[in-house]
Design a protein around this motif. Structure first.
Motif, PDB file in Angstrom:
ATOM      1  N   LYS A 224       0.837  -1.201   0.000  1.00 32.29           N
ATOM      2  CA  LYS A 224       0.000   0.000   0.000  1.00 32.29           C
ATOM      3  C   LYS A 224       0.874   1.255   0.000  1.00 32.29           C
ATOM      4  O   LYS A 224       0.642   2.197  -0.770  1.00 32.29           O
ATOM      5  CB  LYS A 224      -0.918  -0.001   1.221  1.00 32.29           C
ATOM      6  N   SER A 227       2.668   1.521  -3.342  1.00 26.67           N
ATOM      7  CA  SER A 227       1.756   1.983  -4.392  1.00 26.67           C
ATOM      8  C   SER A 227       1.580   3.496  -4.325  1.00 26.67           C
ATOM      9  O   SER A 227       1.538   4.177  -5.366  1.00 26.67           O
ATOM     10  CB  SER A 227       0.396   1.293  -4.257  1.00 26.67           C
ATOM     11  N   THR A 230       4.729   5.029  -5.619  1.00 27.45           N
ATOM     12  CA  THR A 230       4.767   4.862  -7.070  1.00 27.45           C
ATOM     13  C   THR A 230       3.870   5.880  -7.756  1.00 27.45           C
ATOM     14  O   THR A 230       4.235   6.474  -8.785  1.00 27.45           O
ATOM     15  CB  THR A 230       4.337   3.440  -7.462  1.00 27.45           C
TER      16      THR A 230
END
Length: 719
Positions: A224, A227, A230
């Motif tokens: 999480k 992400s 990212t």
């Protein structure tokens, strides 16, 4: 109160940073001292740029407008990849102007060291450790080579690349919001430098870093958070691209029509539907696998293509009995497989040693992504020496087939080696490695480096024989031709040319081996010095402070690299500013008396399609550009190189220069003019038919057009 302020940690760090940046300026200024006396470097690409941009700049000065076109080169071409002003590039037009506070070339070195140092701070290293990486990166020999050649945009891209990588690392490892903002800023500057090939290579390195972080996030069940990081990184990339959207869009559209998009004479790949550079052309400058040892020993392959043999060395001695000893001064000592090289990609023996040591000390998360990026760059640089891999990248890696000179990929290794070296030293200073492991790693790193160098020193003559067979065969043929031209066929019958060739080849091998051994001894010295410094700190007997260790290692790395750098770019490389100005020849002056602007010039006193100096004075059918229009390149290959009269008439070539003297100007009376009416259009089914027809038709009365461009119900006569 004042004492408390000056004792504060923030002020101390601030003063420390100012002192370090001032040190970078002093080093850069000393290296390029003649610059501050008004002297300049003779930079080939800068002179070419002056020629190719002259028409654009003159028009801008006269009208205040950006024509986005030049008529001065290749019969006319878009200016997108030459000089176009993009007001929308706000970041480049504001923050990007910081680099202009110091003139080039000193600014290149200063900012390369500074940005690498700042990047090391983003990687979590101390300012003192960052010094090692900054000097190792800034004085990479390749940088001095491209500065000397005048590869300006490439150098600026390499200046910004460490910041872009540091911002991405900070986003993935530290404060995601600060990292994202820095990544957006630094990537915008990197893209704005306008050298897509350099940016592309570092984006690949960034992708490997991101993949590594993703693997560890998955193992640690942090997907999480990963992400989110990212997404911020992707957003930063979008912002950076958006801030440079106008030039990127224009370049993308324009590239399809240039040599980077492939020739119209070559059919598109039926499956991919894409086109790019010819594979043989793109890989012409491939770094040899063995040549990669240049990164550790600068003269492993003999140095630069311009380096020759000694006046009194074995080669000259072999030639002396025949009165040919002067030939030694015209034979290249370089024995690598590139068509030409200005010098080796030397990273510094001390820096390489520290990087090897770091590989044995760093945790997996810190080292393996760097190793991966280095290996990928190395494999890419090998080009046609590892063709299966190169073809794989050309077929499946988007955009990769637009780039030539694959050896340029080594710029990533020029960054990863200093990074590894600095991270390894930081690990030692932070005492995160127990003494037993450090001693073992130090012994192994020293043993590996010394072992490689020992092979070169002991087996130098055998390694020098590499390429001797080819040299002997080539010289045999050259000497045979030379003797026959001089009417000495009798000597050829006696085999004198063979005897001379092989004795000369033996001398060549001996001198190459001596040069390699000399530099191997030199690299050994710097490896031992770096190893002793680390050992002295490990025992806390000689060097007791981490800051002192960093300063000692920085001095060793700098001395190592600067000594080699000065072989290729030094104070003697500078000349008076007026001597590099493009001056008209008597032939140019004679043509310039013709005030009718409707004519073009072909200059045969230079390589016409690889030289833009003619464009400084005339509207030339030649020029210099790495991405000229592909259709025009086809015309050059098929017709202009052969001086096809019809093609020259079509391009309105009124003057041909075959000598710099006024008498060297030939006026052609058959040029078609700036515009003319034709009587018919010859239809061509394919681009190949079209280019062939240009050589057969009367261009004054007939035009050629492929079917795809003809309007429907076109009724003019068919060819």
């Amino acid at each position: 109160m004042m004492q408390m302020i000056f004792d504060s940690e923030i002020v101390k760090k601030g003063l420390q940073s100012v002192a370090i940046i001032a040190l970078f300026f002093v080093i850069a200024a000393l290296y390029f001292a003649p610059q501050f006396g008004g002297e300049v470097l003779v930079q080939h690409d800068v002179q070419q740029y002056e020629g190719m941009s002259k028409d654009i700049l003159d028009n801008r000065a006269a009208t205040g407008e950006d024509a986005q076109w030049t008529g001065g080169m290749f019969g006319g071409m878009p200016a997108y990849l030459i000089n176009v002003k993009y007001p929308s590039q706000a970041v480049k037009g504001t923050i990007g102007k910081v680099v202009k506070i110091i003139d080039t070339p000193a600014s290149f070195l200063f900012f390369a060291m500074t940005t690498m140092w700042v990047a090391m701070l983003l990687f979590g290293l101390s300012p003192w450790v960052g010094l090692i990486a900054a000097l190792a990166y800034g004085f990479s020999t390749y940088f001095l080579l491209i500065i000397g050649a005048g590869h300006i945009t490439k150098m600026w891209a390499l200046v910004y690349a460490p910041l872009m990588m540091g911002g991405a690392y900070y986003t993935l490892r530290q404060n995601v919001w600060v990292g994202g903002a820095l990544t957006a800023l630094f990537t915008s500057l990197e893209i704005g430098a306008n050298h897509p090939q350099i940016t592309y290579y570092f984006i690949l390195a960034m992708a490997i870093m991101w993949l590594s972080e993703g693997i560890y996030a998955w193992r640690e069940k942090r997907m999480k958070d990963f992400s989110k990081r990212t997404a911020i990184l992707a957003l930063a990339g979008i912002v950076a691209v958006g801030s440079n959207l106008s030039p990127l869009w224009q370049t993308m559209q324009h590239t399809k029509e240039t040599t980077r998009g492939g020739s119209e004479l070559v059919a598109k790949d039926a499956e991919s539907g894409t086109k790019g550079l010819d594979l043989e052309y793109a890989t012409a400058w491939s770094y040899g696998k063995g040549e990669s040892l240049n990164m550790f020993v600068p003269d492993f392959m003999g140095g630069a293509s311009t380096d020759t043999f000694a006046e009194d060395g074995p080669v000259a001695e072999a030639l002396k009995p025949y009165g040919l000893e002067q030939m030694a001064q015209y034979m290249p000592r370089y024995r690598g497989e590139q068509p030409y090289t200005a010098g080796p990609t030397y990273l510094g023996a001390a820096a390489v040693f520290l990087a090897v040591l770091a590989l044995m000390l760093l945790p997996n998360r810190q080292r393996w992504w760097i190793v991966g990026a280095s290996v990928l760059a190395l494999f890419m640089s090998w080009g046609h020496h590892m063709m299966w891999f190169t073809e794989l990248l050309f077929d499946f890696l988007p955009g990769y087939n637009k780039f030539r000179a694959v050896s340029t990929a080594l710029v990533v290794v020029q960054w990863t080696v200093p990074l590894l070296a600095a991270m390894g030293v930081a690990q030692i200073i932070k005492q995160e490695v127990d003494q037993k492991r450090l001693r073992k790693a130090l012994a192994w790193a020293t043993g590996v480096c010394v072992g490689v160098l020992a092979v070169m020193i002991i087996g130098g003559r055998q390694l020098g024989d590499y390429g001797m067979q080819e040299s002997g065969e080539m010289l045999t043929e050259q000497f045979r031709q030379m003797l026959e031209q001089q009417g000495a066929q009798e000597y050829v019958k006696q085999g004198l040319h063979e005897q001379l060739a092989w004795s000369t080849a033996s001398g060549i091998a001996e001198e190459r081996a001596a040069a390699m051994r000399g530099d191997a001894w030199r690299s050994l010295l710097f490896v031992v010095m770096a190893a002793v410094a680390v050992a002295g700190y490990a025992k806390r007997k000689v060097i007791k402070s981490g800051a002192v260790l960093c300063c000692v290692l920085t001095a060793i790395v700098a001395a190592d690299l600067i000594n080699v750098d000065t072989r290729y770019l030094n104070h003697d490389s500078f000349v008076a500013a007026h001597s590099v100005q493009i001056q008209p020849t008597a032939a140019d002056l004679r043509i310039m008396q013709d005030k009718d602007p409707a004519y073009r010039v072909l200059n045969l006193t230079v390589s016409p399609f690889n030289d833009a100096t003619t464009s400084y004075f005339h509207r030339s059918v030649g020029g210099y550009h790495g991405a000229k229009l592909s259709r025009y390149q086809d015309l050059i290959n098929v017709h202009l190189n052969n001086l096809n009269e019809g093609a020259l008439d079509m391009l309105n070539v009124r003057y041909i220069i075959d000598s710099p003297e006024a008498e060297g100007v030939y006026r052609r009376e058959t040029a078609n003019g700036a515009a003319w009416m034709v009587r018919s259009v010859a239809r061509a089914a394919t681009p190949q038919d079209e280019i062939d027809l240009v050589g057969r038709i009367d261009t004054k009365r007939e035009a050629v057009m492929t079917e795809e461009f003809l309007p429907k119900n076109f009724n003019l006569a068919e060819g």
